[in-house]
Design a protein around this motif. Sequence first.
Motif, short mmCIF file in Angstrom:
data_model
loop_
_atom_site.label_atom_id
_atom_site.label_comp_id
_atom_site.label_asym_id
_atom_site.label_seq_id
_atom_site.Cartn_x
_atom_site.Cartn_y
_atom_site.Cartn_z
N LEU A 106 0.82 -1.48 0.33
CA LEU A 106 0.10 -0.28 -0.61
C LEU A 106 0.85 1.56 0.29
CD1 LEU A 106 -2.16 -1.30 2.92
CD2 LEU A 106 -3.33 -0.43 0.35
N ASN A 107 2.24 1.15 -0.02
CA ASN A 107 3.00 2.61 -0.21
C ASN A 107 3.08 3.16 1.40
OD1 ASN A 107 5.16 3.35 -1.09
ND2 ASN A 107 3.60 5.09 -2.20
N LEU A 108 2.27 2.39 2.66
CA LEU A 108 2.59 3.40 3.40
C LEU A 108 3.71 3.67 3.96
CD1 LEU A 108 0.33 0.84 5.37
CD2 LEU A 108 -0.31 2.90 4.83
N GLY A 109 3.98 5.11 4.70
CA GLY A 109 5.38 5.82 5.18
C GLY A 109 6.05 4.46 6.80
N PRO A 118 -2.69 2.34 10.67
CA PRO A 118 -0.91 2.31 9.58
C PRO A 118 -1.20 4.43 8.91
CG PRO A 118 -1.91 1.16 8.21
CD PRO A 118 -2.83 1.44 9.59
N LEU A 119 0.03 4.83 9.39
CA LEU A 119 0.04 6.06 8.87
C LEU A 119 1.19 6.20 7.51
CD1 LEU A 119 1.34 7.54 12.39
CD2 LEU A 119 -1.46 7.08 11.67
N ASP A 120 0.95 8.02 6.67
CA ASP A 120 1.73 7.83 5.97
C ASP A 120 3.11 8.70 5.97
OD1 ASP A 120 0.37 10.20 5.66
OD2 ASP A 120 -1.12 10.02 4.58
N GLU A 121 3.30 9.09 5.30
CA GLU A 121 4.62 9.86 5.95
C GLU A 121 4.45 11.14 6.61
OE1 GLU A 121 7.43 10.19 2.24
OE2 GLU A 121 7.99 8.38 2.61
N ALA A 122 3.53 11.91 5.66
CA ALA A 122 3.00 13.19 6.35
C ALA A 122 2.59 12.48 7.46
CB ALA A 122 1.76 13.50 5.79
N GLY A 123 2.30 11.46 8.52
CA GLY A 123 1.43 11.26 9.93
C GLY A 123 -0.29 11.20 9.84
#
Length: 376
Positions: free
Chosen positions: A285-288, A327-332
């Motif tokens: 999912l390309n998660l952070g 789960p978070l992305d890179e922006a939180g």
Amino acid sequence: MTSVVVIGGGIAGYCAALGARREGAEVTVVAKAPGATALYAGAMEVVDDLEALLKNEPHHPFSRLRMDPVRLSTELDTAIPALLLALERDGLKVEGGWRARGSYADIHGLARPANVVPATVAGGELKGLVGRRVTVVGVREVGDYDAASTAQAFKELHNVEAIPEEVSITELPAGAALTDLYGRRAPSVTNTRALVAYPPGFSTLPDGGFELLASPPSPHGWRLQQAIGLGAVRAEVDGVQVDGARIVAVKAGEKTFRANAFVLATGHYIGGGLRKDGATSEPLLNLGVFHDGKAVATLGTRLEHMDYLEPAQEFRSGLSTDERLRPLDEAGRAPFENLFAAGSVLGGYDYAGPCGFGVPILTGWLAGRFAARFGR
């Protein structure tokens, strides 16, 4: 009824399924293959000092749950007995609890700490062996295990009176390996008044017999994986269907699995939950991916240098989650409101350390429950 799909067949996925079913959800577990759980050597460490962990490790998965020690303790008090009961139902009896920790010898006689162990190992808790006589069984045909050295380690390291005794299993070839003992009936010994320490793998241990802990590949790991793999659908998830901020289905080849909520329990590098190709990434999912609270994409060569100086550092990288294990992305931000994550795919802890099994057990249990409650 809420439907939940758990992606991953390790101990985190197993506990997620238990948690979701406890909440009344209909659960499907999709697993491509055994992960690091199959390397389990027989000792489950759950947690050492819970209060110190919450105070000193802000990026640990337990800390990110935003629960106080009392609430976390209550959850562990529920999750661990549920796991032990489920494993026994699925053919593997294990004993222990998170509040007490014992010490058990491996095949070299070295002590390893554990909160939970198989029932076949429990009788070998080292403090309980002091003052007892122990026969350490060796097999003449096995070339990668020396019972005499193990018995000597029992004496010198643990003050346990241990005597080696070699037996012969004539159907084994010369130079056989410990793995060749798996499933064979435990041989009898001459000293029937002593406790008996067997190398791992034998079945039908006699009264007073116990197994030593193993080194990978491990019979303890094989037994655990057989138990937790029951009922899982063998397939590799290779695609996701998304509708806005929700996942609606996952695809595995020609199969499509729809659900109200999903749990990502895909493991670390071994399980394929994370991929190392330059920087560490989450491939589905390309998660952070984070390291000590910072996105790995922002750390560049600094993280590579840290990994070079201390290779274990890279195993602390992983997903970061909010207090509900989304789960978070890179922006939180949590990009999917019905996705939850558990186990070693999470970052912020050493999964070879004192929470090595505690994290997948508790986060799996809670992620399953959060997923089952989604939309209520």
